[in-house]
Design a protein around this motif. Sequence first.
Motif, PDB file in Angstrom:
ATOM      1  N   PRO A 154      -0.497  16.199 -41.546  1.00 58.67           N
ATOM      2  CA  PRO A 154       0.339  17.377 -41.257  1.00 58.67           C
ATOM      3  C   PRO A 154      -0.096  18.094 -39.993  1.00 58.67           C
ATOM      4  O   PRO A 154      -1.286  18.207 -39.702  1.00 58.67           O
ATOM      5  N   LEU A 155       0.868  18.559 -39.246  1.00 56.76           N
ATOM      6  CA  LEU A 155       0.609  19.322 -38.021  1.00 56.76           C
ATOM      7  C   LEU A 155       1.645  20.432 -37.923  1.00 56.76           C
ATOM      8  O   LEU A 155       2.848  20.181 -37.930  1.00 56.76           O
ATOM      9  N   PHE A 156       1.185  21.663 -37.833  1.00 58.56           N
ATOM     10  CA  PHE A 156       2.057  22.830 -37.747  1.00 58.56           C
ATOM     11  C   PHE A 156       2.379  23.075 -36.272  1.00 58.56           C
ATOM     12  O   PHE A 156       1.476  23.317 -35.463  1.00 58.56           O
ATOM     13  N   VAL A 157       3.658  23.007 -35.903  1.00 60.73           N
ATOM     14  CA  VAL A 157       4.082  23.184 -34.505  1.00 60.73           C
ATOM     15  C   VAL A 157       5.201  24.207 -34.447  1.00 60.73           C
ATOM     16  O   VAL A 157       6.198  24.082 -35.159  1.00 60.73           O
ATOM     17  N   ARG A 158       5.020  25.232 -33.611  1.00 57.80           N
ATOM     18  CA  ARG A 158       6.066  26.235 -33.409  1.00 57.80           C
ATOM     19  C   ARG A 158       6.083  26.615 -31.940  1.00 57.80           C
ATOM     20  O   ARG A 158       5.034  26.694 -31.278  1.00 57.80           O
ATOM     21  N   GLY A 159       7.263  26.885 -31.408  1.00 63.10           N
ATOM     22  CA  GLY A 159       7.338  27.297 -30.014  1.00 63.10           C
ATOM     23  C   GLY A 159       8.753  27.593 -29.583  1.00 63.10           C
ATOM     24  O   GLY A 159       9.717  27.412 -30.343  1.00 63.10           O
ATOM     25  N   ALA A 160       8.882  28.061 -28.350  1.00 64.78           N
ATOM     26  CA  ALA A 160      10.191  28.356 -27.787  1.00 64.78           C
ATOM     27  C   ALA A 160      10.151  28.143 -26.279  1.00 64.78           C
ATOM     28  O   ALA A 160       9.123  28.353 -25.633  1.00 64.78           O
ATOM     29  N   VAL A 161      11.290  27.722 -25.737  1.00 64.77           N
ATOM     30  CA  VAL A 161      11.403  27.409 -24.319  1.00 64.77           C
ATOM     31  C   VAL A 161      12.662  28.049 -23.756  1.00 64.77           C
ATOM     32  O   VAL A 161      13.738  27.944 -24.358  1.00 64.77           O
ATOM     33  N   SER A 162      12.543  28.712 -22.615  1.00 71.37           N
ATOM     34  CA  SER A 162      13.722  29.160 -21.878  1.00 71.37           C
ATOM     35  C   SER A 162      14.105  28.065 -20.906  1.00 71.37           C
ATOM     36  O   SER A 162      13.307  27.664 -20.062  1.00 71.37           O
ATOM     37  N   ASP A 163      15.317  27.578 -21.037  1.00 69.97           N
ATOM     38  CA  ASP A 163      15.759  26.383 -20.327  1.00 69.97           C
ATOM     39  C   ASP A 163      16.845  26.735 -19.318  1.00 69.97           C
ATOM     40  O   ASP A 163      17.894  27.261 -19.684  1.00 69.97           O
ATOM     41  N   THR A 164      16.605  26.422 -18.043  1.00 68.56           N
ATOM     42  CA  THR A 164      17.590  26.742 -17.002  1.00 68.56           C
ATOM     43  C   THR A 164      18.666  25.676 -16.869  1.00 68.56           C
ATOM     44  O   THR A 164      19.611  25.849 -16.107  1.00 68.56           O
ATOM     45  N   ARG A 165      18.539  24.586 -17.595  1.00 65.67           N
ATOM     46  CA  ARG A 165      19.508  23.503 -17.441  1.00 65.67           C
ATOM     47  C   ARG A 165      20.838  23.801 -18.105  1.00 65.67           C
ATOM     48  O   ARG A 165      21.831  23.126 -17.860  1.00 65.67           O
ATOM     49  N   THR A 166      20.866  24.786 -18.966  1.00 65.62           N
ATOM     50  CA  THR A 166      22.122  25.167 -19.598  1.00 65.62           C
ATOM     51  C   THR A 166      23.040  25.838 -18.576  1.00 65.62           C
ATOM     52  O   THR A 166      22.600  26.625 -17.752  1.00 65.62           O
ATOM     53  N   ALA A 167      24.305  25.511 -18.645  1.00 65.85           N
ATOM     54  CA  ALA A 167      25.250  26.027 -17.655  1.00 65.85           C
ATOM     55  C   ALA A 167      25.328  27.544 -17.669  1.00 65.85           C
ATOM     56  O   ALA A 167      25.264  28.181 -18.710  1.00 65.85           O
ATOM     57  N   ARG A 168      25.411  28.109 -16.503  1.00 67.88           N
ATOM     58  CA  ARG A 168      25.722  29.521 -16.252  1.00 67.88           C
ATOM     59  C   ARG A 168      24.552  30.463 -16.503  1.00 67.88           C
ATOM     60  O   ARG A 168      24.358  31.400 -15.762  1.00 67.88           O
ATOM     61  N   GLU A 169      23.785  30.266 -17.557  1.00 65.60           N
ATOM     62  CA  GLU A 169      22.682  31.181 -17.802  1.00 65.60           C
ATOM     63  C   GLU A 169      21.619  30.484 -18.650  1.00 65.60           C
ATOM     64  O   GLU A 169      21.797  29.377 -19.115  1.00 65.60           O
ATOM     65  N   PHE A 170      20.496  31.147 -18.801  1.00 64.08           N
ATOM     66  CA  PHE A 170      19.410  30.581 -19.574  1.00 64.08           C
ATOM     67  C   PHE A 170      19.796  30.450 -21.047  1.00 64.08           C
ATOM     68  O   PHE A 170      20.549  31.255 -21.585  1.00 64.08           O
ATOM     69  N   ALA A 171      19.224  29.437 -21.666  1.00 66.04           N
ATOM     70  CA  ALA A 171      19.311  29.308 -23.115  1.00 66.04           C
ATOM     71  C   ALA A 171      17.889  29.254 -23.654  1.00 66.04           C
ATOM     72  O   ALA A 171      16.994  28.727 -23.014  1.00 66.04           O
ATOM     73  N   THR A 172      17.689  29.815 -24.834  1.00 67.42           N
ATOM     74  CA  THR A 172      16.378  29.763 -25.471  1.00 67.42           C
ATOM     75  C   THR A 172      16.416  28.705 -26.568  1.00 67.42           C
ATOM     76  O   THR A 172      17.238  28.774 -27.478  1.00 67.42           O
ATOM     77  N   ARG A 173      15.533  27.734 -26.440  1.00 71.07           N
ATOM     78  CA  ARG A 173      15.430  26.670 -27.435  1.00 71.07           C
ATOM     79  C   ARG A 173      14.214  26.957 -28.306  1.00 71.07           C
ATOM     80  O   ARG A 173      13.105  27.063 -27.790  1.00 71.07           O
ATOM     81  N   VAL A 174      14.434  27.072 -29.600  1.00 76.68           N
ATOM     82  CA  VAL A 174      13.355  27.409 -30.526  1.00 76.68           C
ATOM     83  C   VAL A 174      13.000  26.168 -31.340  1.00 76.68           C
ATOM     84  O   VAL A 174      13.861  25.573 -31.991  1.00 76.68           O
ATOM     85  N   TYR A 175      11.741  25.792 -31.295  1.00 73.09           N
ATOM     86  CA  TYR A 175      11.245  24.651 -32.048  1.00 73.09           C
ATOM     87  C   TYR A 175      10.528  25.191 -33.275  1.00 73.09           C
ATOM     88  O   TYR A 175       9.492  25.824 -33.182  1.00 73.09           O
ATOM     89  N   ASN A 176      11.095  24.900 -34.442  1.00 73.22           N
ATOM     90  CA  ASN A 176      10.606  25.501 -35.680  1.00 73.22           C
ATOM     91  C   ASN A 176      10.332  24.433 -36.736  1.00 73.22           C
ATOM     92  O   ASN A 176      10.324  24.708 -37.914  1.00 73.22           O
ATOM     93  N   ASP A 177      10.099  23.206 -36.289  1.00 66.33           N
ATOM     94  CA  ASP A 177       9.780  22.118 -37.199  1.00 66.33           C
ATOM     95  C   ASP A 177       8.499  21.449 -36.749  1.00 66.33           C
ATOM     96  O   ASP A 177       8.125  21.500 -35.584  1.00 66.33           O
ATOM     97  N   SER A 178       7.845  20.768 -37.684  1.00 63.12           N
ATOM     98  CA  SER A 178       6.604  20.081 -37.345  1.00 63.12           C
ATOM     99  C   SER A 178       6.852  18.850 -36.487  1.00 63.12           C
ATOM    100  O   SER A 178       5.976  18.407 -35.761  1.00 63.12           O
ATOM    101  N   VAL A 179       8.021  18.251 -36.570  1.00 62.22           N
ATOM    102  CA  VAL A 179       8.353  17.108 -35.736  1.00 62.22           C
ATOM    103  C   VAL A 179       9.379  17.547 -34.703  1.00 62.22           C
ATOM    104  O   VAL A 179      10.458  18.000 -35.036  1.00 62.22           O
TER     105      VAL A 179
END
Length: 337
Positions: free
Chosen positions: A164-189
Motif C-alpha cells: 500500500p502507498l498513500f498518494v495525494r496531490g493536485a496540479v494546476s495544468d495550463t494545457r486546458t483550453a482558455r484557462e487553468f484547470a486543477t487536477r486533483v489526484y485522490n487515489d493511491s494509483v
Amino acid sequence: MIVFKRGNYIGYNKFVVYVDKDEVPQSVMTGSTNWSPTGLCSQTNNIIVLENRQIAERYYDYWHRLLTDDANQSAELRKVNATNSKPISLGRDQGNLKVWFAPNTKRKTKPAENPTTPPDLSEVFELIDSAKSGILFLLFSAGAPSILHHLKALSERRLKANKPLFVRGAVSDTRTAREFATRVYNDSVLTAPNRLITGVGGIRDPFSIWERELERLGHAVIHDKVLVIDPFGRDCAVVTGSHNLGFKASYSNDENLCIIKGNRPIATAFAAHVLDVVNHYNWRYKLLNSASSDRRNQSAFVKLDQTDSWQDKYFPGNFLQSRDLFFFPQVRKKKTR
C-alpha cells in the motif's frame, strides 16, 4: 540588472539572501511565491526562511554566479550547478538540507526523445522510490517528464507488489483550453486524475463573489512546487523551492531546489498545507457537482443514504491500510506465529 535574451528559458528563482553590515550571508528566504499581488493574494504558495549561514552562503555564491554569467547560462555555470553538494545540518535532531541550483544539464533544452534525467531530479526520484508509507505533492504545470510521471510508475509497481502507498496531490495544468484547470489526484494509483475543476467563479456558494474578485488579479491557481515523503516517519523528506519539479526547469531555467530530510516539524507543516489544498479542491468539486445537480432539478446530495452503505467506498482494496500506515507509520501489524 540582468536582462534575459530571447529563448525558451526564464529566470524563475524566488529567493532573497540577507547579509549583515559586513556582507556576510546570514539567512535566506525561498519558496514558490512570486513577490506580486497575484503570488500573494490569488494563488496557493509557500515560503520558507532558513536562518543558517552555510545555506545562505550557497545561495549567495549562486547569486554571484548568475550575476557573472549575465544570463548566458554558460557551460561553466551549468557544470558548477550540477555538482552534488554535501548536506548541511539543521541542528541536533533537526535533519539536514541539500540545495540544488539550475540550469544543471549540459544541454540548454530538453531533447524531445529520451532526455537524460537531470542530477537534481535524479536525487528527487530516489527519494520517491524510497517512500515507505505515502507521498503528497502540489505542482504548477510541471511539464513532461516530471515527478508526476515517476509517481505514477511507482504507484503501479507498488500495486502489483500489493504494497500500500498513500498518494495525494493536485496540479494546476495550463494545457486546458482558455484557462487553468486543477487536477486533483485522490487515489493511491495515479492512473488518471479523478477530479478536474476548471475555474471556481461559477460555483454558487457564499464565497463565489469573493473568488470572482480574486480572479481579477490573475489565475487563482496552485503555484506551489512541493513534494512531501513520509512526513510522519523518521525518514521524512520535503522538496521545495522555485523548481517546477519537471525536466524543463533543470534544463532551461534559473531555479533553486531544497531537499530537507529528517525534520518532522517541517515535513508535517508542509503535509498539512498539501492536504489543505487537496481537500479544498475536492470540496469545490463537490459544490460544482451540486450546482449542476440543482440546475437539473435534482437533489444536491444524491448519494446520501440512511443505511451504513455510504461507507462502502472506503473499504475496497487497501485504502484504509495505506491511509493508516501513512498517518501512523509507527503502527505495524504484529506477525502471527
